[in-house]
Write a protein that holds these residues in place. Structure first.
Motif, PDB file in Angstrom:
ATOM      1  N   ASP A 117     -24.552  18.274 -12.772  1.00  0.00           N
ATOM      2  CA  ASP A 117     -24.426  17.186 -11.891  1.00  0.00           C
ATOM      3  C   ASP A 117     -24.616  16.131 -12.913  1.00  0.00           C
ATOM      4  O   ASP A 117     -24.857  15.912 -13.788  1.00  0.00           O
TER       5      ASP A 117
ATOM      6  N   TRP B 274     -21.374   8.670   0.462  1.00  0.00           N
ATOM      7  CA  TRP B 274     -19.926   9.136   0.501  1.00  0.00           C
ATOM      8  C   TRP B 274     -19.216   9.425   1.879  1.00  0.00           C
ATOM      9  O   TRP B 274     -18.227   9.327   2.169  1.00  0.00           O
ATOM     10  N   ARG B 275     -20.037  10.280   2.463  1.00  0.00           N
ATOM     11  CA  ARG B 275     -19.766  10.982   3.748  1.00  0.00           C
ATOM     12  C   ARG B 275     -19.132   9.818   4.782  1.00  0.00           C
ATOM     13  O   ARG B 275     -18.332  10.382   5.615  1.00  0.00           O
TER      14      ARG B 275
END
Ligand SMILES: NC(=O)c1ccc[n+]([C@@H]2O[C@H](COP(=O)([O-])OP(=O)(O)OC[C@H]3O[C@@H](n4cnc5c(N)ncnc54)[C@H](O)[C@@H]3O)[C@@H](O)[C@H]2O)c1
Length: 404
Positions: free
Chosen positions: A37, A178-179
């Motif tokens: 990540d 971001w969604r």
């Protein structure tokens, strides 16, 4: 690519990753040996929590690790296809979260690369692995409701959780903005729908046993939901009218024209939660009917008992099923089976790798459900039915000036 043991490198340590990590931990033939990540603190936290020996902040470096034979991609959608393509080129098997791709072209490219490289590609479509839906499919296959003719779904959109209504904070605040951004989540102005519709269409084909031919979607005005439709931009929350396209109802036909389906948003109708049924689904056959009762309905009662699947049959006793799967520790819902669905899905992936067989939901399947989702969005924009096979990237990309 057949393997003796599944050695996983997982990339993307956000909301969905723990359901995957728990599933691998519980399986004797798999081990997550590396995580990746960009967020170093989160990387450390997850590696410590699950005892994972290797950590990477650069995905390309993780792909060079020869001990890893399988990559699990749980990053935002914009990264799915590029990361899956790189994994295929590095000779790794791939489990990639839904939605599989932002464009059909990139999805096709990944499928072809996986084929050429001889690696296995599965898309993480968790809905068809829910125990209740698997049970529904078993009952249908056994002929319990005769020929399925109609499916009615009431799911999502997850935008308006009770907490969101109370605080006015977007649900996306939990797991980054971001969604709600079409550039990162896809959807050409309908990012939220693009993220979720693939589940509805995968379910609709899984249970009806026929391909969806044409979809007709309604577009609505979501101005009453402006607080929920926001995106994190640094410290502030910005309403993005260009990304607020909403679809409350979709209808569709199948290749078998005697069959049809409908999806309706379960949650926020004029700001009201539907507490009685919550998320639910029914399949009507010529000999009976199945109801699957799911997340969000606090009153899922049948003859005084809460149940999760009800089978009604002509001239036979009604049967009810419960699936007690240990509750849900990840998804903030009262009666959700998502955790178990992810475990079922990963068990299928591992089994396919160990036995060198095709998984039950492939890259082609993932691409197909993205195309059907694109058809729904095209239909909402154009105000008319759209055939799935007519949808191309070019047609889909036409972005409206503002949706709300
Ligand atoms: N099947 C399901 O039921 C289900 C449920 C939730 C999410 N999802 C899907 O899973 C995916 C991830 O969703 P989420 O809610 O976990 O997202 P998230 O935003 O919570 O997490 C994404 C993670 O990816 C990391 N990341 C971003 N860019 C990266 C990069 N270049 N390299 C390495 N790491 C990077 C971020 O730091 C973050 O930790 C989405 O595609 C979503 O649609 C599926």
């Amino acid at each position: 690519m057949k393997v003796k043991k599944v050695n996983v490198g997982l990339v993307g340590l956000g909301m969905v990753c723990e359901s995957h990590l728990k599933a691998y931990s519980a399986h004797p033939d798999a081990e997550v040996i590396a995580v990746c990540d960009l967020d170093a603190a989160r990387l450390k936290e997850i590696a410590n929590k699950y005892g994972i020996p290797k950590t990477y902040t650069a995905y390309e470096q993780m792909l060079q690790d020869p001990e890893i034979n399988t990559v699990d991609i749980t990053t935002p959608t914009i990264l799915h296809s590029p990361m899956a393509l790189a994994a295929a080129m590095a000779g790794k098997n791939i489990l990639c979260e839904k939605p599989f791709c932002l464009t059909l072209t990139e999805g096709q490219e990944v499928c072809e690369a996986a084929h050429t490289q001889g690696v296995t590609l599965m898309v993480g479509e968790s809905y068809i692995f829910m125990t209740s839906l698997k049970q529904a499919r078993t009952l249908i296959d056994a002929g319990e409701i005769g020929k399925p003719q109609q499916i009615r779904q009431q799911f999502g959109s997850w935008v308006e959780r009770p907490g969101v209504l109370e605080t006015g904070r977007p649900v996306t605040d939990d797991h980054r903005g971001w969604r709600m951004d079409s550039k990162k989540a896809g959807g050409a102005g309908f990012p939220w729908m693009f993220d979720h519709c693939v589940h509805f269409f995968a379910t609709a084909e899984y249970l009806m046993g026929s391909r969806i031919k044409e979809v007709y979607a309604l577009k609505s005005d979501i101005s009453w939901m402006k607080t929920a439709y926001q995106v994190d931009e640094g410290e502030t929350h910005v309403y993005r009218p260009e990304d607020s396209g909403d679809i409350p109802i979709i209808t569709w036909t199948y290749d078998d024209l005697a069959c049809q389906g409908v999806w309706m948003r379960a949650e926020t109708l004029n700001g009201k939660f539907d507490p009685m049924y919550g998320f639910s689904l029914s399949i009507i056959g010529d000999q009976g009917m199945i109801e699957v009762l799911g997340e969000g309905g606090r009153g899922l009662q049948w003859m005084g008992e809460s149940t999760h699947l009800v089978l009604h049959r002509k001239d036979k006793e009604t049967r009810t099923f419960r699936f007690d799967e240990g509750g849900d520790d990840i998804w903030q819902s009262e009666v959700s089976y998502y955790s178990k669905a992810h475990q079922n899905q990963i068990n299928e992936f591992i089994d396919a790798l160990i036995h060198g067989r095709k998984p039950s939901y492939t890259g082609e399947d993932g691409k197909r459900d993205v195309q059907t989702t694109m058809a729904a969005i095209c239909s909402a924009k154009e105000g008319r039915p759209v055939r799935v096979k007519d949808v191309t990237d070019l047609r889909f990309a036409k972005i409206p000036e503002a949706n709300a």
